[in-house]
Design an enzyme around this catalytic site. Structure first.
Site, PDB file in Angstrom:
ATOM      1  N   HIS A  24      43.277  31.129  45.898  1.00  0.00           N
ATOM      2  CA  HIS A  24      42.784  31.215  44.517  1.00  0.00           C
ATOM      3  C   HIS A  24      43.670  30.366  43.611  1.00  0.00           C
ATOM      4  O   HIS A  24      44.626  30.853  43.008  1.00  0.00           O
ATOM      5  CB  HIS A  24      42.754  32.660  44.024  1.00  0.00           C
ATOM      6  N   HIS A  26      43.009  27.164  40.746  1.00  0.00           N
ATOM      7  CA  HIS A  26      42.094  26.286  40.040  1.00  0.00           C
ATOM      8  C   HIS A  26      42.711  24.908  39.854  1.00  0.00           C
ATOM      9  O   HIS A  26      43.924  24.752  39.762  1.00  0.00           O
ATOM     10  CB  HIS A  26      41.721  26.887  38.690  1.00  0.00           C
ATOM     11  N   HIS A 208      33.822  34.701  41.303  1.00  0.00           N
ATOM     12  CA  HIS A 208      34.739  35.560  40.556  1.00  0.00           C
ATOM     13  C   HIS A 208      34.013  36.863  40.205  1.00  0.00           C
ATOM     14  O   HIS A 208      32.847  36.851  39.824  1.00  0.00           O
ATOM     15  CB  HIS A 208      35.163  34.887  39.251  1.00  0.00           C
ATOM     16  N   GLU A 211      37.354  41.380  37.539  1.00  0.00           N
ATOM     17  CA  GLU A 211      38.585  41.146  36.787  1.00  0.00           C
ATOM     18  C   GLU A 211      38.343  41.568  35.343  1.00  0.00           C
ATOM     19  O   GLU A 211      38.830  42.597  34.891  1.00  0.00           O
ATOM     20  CB  GLU A 211      39.008  39.678  36.849  1.00  0.00           C
ATOM     21  N   ASP A 289      46.117  31.570  40.667  1.00  0.00           N
ATOM     22  CA  ASP A 289      45.074  31.359  39.671  1.00  0.00           C
ATOM     23  C   ASP A 289      45.308  30.064  38.892  1.00  0.00           C
ATOM     24  O   ASP A 289      44.784  29.025  39.260  1.00  0.00           O
ATOM     25  CB  ASP A 289      44.987  32.575  38.740  1.00  0.00           C
ATOM     26  N   ASP A 290      46.087  30.117  37.815  1.00  0.00           N
ATOM     27  CA  ASP A 290      46.364  28.951  36.971  1.00  0.00           C
ATOM     28  C   ASP A 290      47.843  28.920  36.604  1.00  0.00           C
ATOM     29  O   ASP A 290      48.216  29.322  35.492  1.00  0.00           O
ATOM     30  CB  ASP A 290      45.530  29.008  35.689  1.00  0.00           C
TER      31      ASP A 290
END
Length: 346
Positions: A24, A26, A208, A211, A289-290
């Site tokens: 995961h 991005h 996704h 969340e 994630d980021d």
């Protein structure tokens, strides 16, 4: 989850040396902060203070205004990617950072439509990304693949276009199809057609869900999209019956703890329900994630969960094993990683 793997008085093993798969991450969100600053300065792009001296930014996605601010920062960061060499640098540095964190396999997620205008269209940009991935993999030794993700704030027909694009590259570097952005926007059911296209091509389905919305939306992702892995999915812990269903079907959860706290899904790291998910038998793959916006990369997810939940090394090793079980890594990569995980633990 405590008491195994480390003897009394011994120092815990170094999490950056534990082999991991990263599922995961991005595309623009993988960029190094220093690279963002350098590219922005090169082209005289004004960055907001929260991406410069106040980095990492203080974020919240509790409401649409908060998510809009997060998305705006992501879009500003994406705007510094101006040339193919910029893209090549981003992918190489993402690979180097994962290798430094113990990464052996990376599935990086990208929405080509977000870059198409500057790079000659979605096909040309996908070709560029896949070329960069091959180059970065050869240079770093990290196994890599791509997940093409549609944006749920765009029309579902755009998602079908991306699904057909991803299908053309199935077996040639693209391994999955996802659906990202604010899961409170749009109707998830409307994207079912895109996921059917991706499923027929043999791509793993990784939307996704679970969340910013709770268990009901997880059910929608399972029933309408046929999700085989869930981006996040962490709020499945709120519904034991749903969690049992996820466990029975072997659906992996891509849990991103630092992201969850940064966006206000949980108040602090101790509130991330990782122990509950593991106790129920869920397959969990920790992800960053980021990192550009949350300030924490892959090894940081393991380190923060170790500290927040007093996880022993055997549990960390099991998390690493599950990351490969949930991945699309070739069998030889996964088997070598499993041997090295055992060696790390022993």
């Amino acid at each position: 989850m405590t008491g195994e793997g480390v003897g009394r008085g011994e120092r815990p093993r170094e999490v950056s040396e534990l082999p991991k798969a990263h599922l995961h991450l991005h595309f623009t969100g993988s960029m190094r902060h220093a690279t963002l600053l350098e590219l922005a300065e090169r082209d005289d792009i004004a960055l907001p203070d929260s991406l410069v001296e106040d980095w990492p930014p203080v974020l919240s996605a509790a409401d649409e205004k908060g998510w809009f601010r997060f998305q705006r920062l992501y879009d500003v960061a994406r705007s510094v990617l101006r040339t193919p060499d910029d893209v090549r640098r981003l992918v190489l540095e993402a690979a180097e950072d994962d290798v430094r964190d113990g990464g052996r396999w990376l599935e990086i997620q990208v929405d080509p439509s977000g870059y198409a205008a500057r790079f000659g269209g979605i096909t040309a940009f996908t070709d560029l990304v896949l070329d960069c991935v091959r180059d970065a993999s050869e240079r770093t030794g990290l196994g890599m693949a791509v997940v093409v993700a549609a944006n749920r704030t765009r029309h579902p027909l755009d998602a079908r276009t991306l699904a057909r694009l991803a299908a053309q590259y199935a077996g040639r570097g693209v391994v999955g199809f996802g659906l990202s952005n604010d899961e409170r926007r749009g109707r998830t059911e409307d994207f079912a057609g895109a996921f059917q296209i991706a499923e027929r091509a043999g791509l793993v389905l990784v939307p996704h869900g679970g969340e910013l919305r709770g268990p009901d939306h997880v059910r929608t992702c399972l029933d309408s999209l046929g999700a085989q892995r869930l981006g996040h999915g962490v709020r499945s812990a709120e519904d034991p019956e749903l969690l049992d269903r996820i466990v029975a079907r072997g659906i992996a959860l891509e849990v991103c703890p630092v992201s969850n706290v940064s966006l206000g899904v949980y108040s602090d790291l101790t509130s991330v329900p990782l122990p509950q998910l593991l106790a129920a038998g869920a397959t969990v793959a920790l992800g960053a994630d980021d990192p550009l916006l949350f300030g924490s990369r892959l090894a940081g997810q393991y380190a923060t969960m170790r500290a927040a939940h007093d996880l022993d090394d055997a549990t960390l090793a099991r998390l690493a094993e599950m990351s490969f079980e949930a991945s699309q890594a070739p069998s030889d990569v996964a088997e070598a990683a499993r041997r090295d995980i055992a060696a790390w633990l022993s």
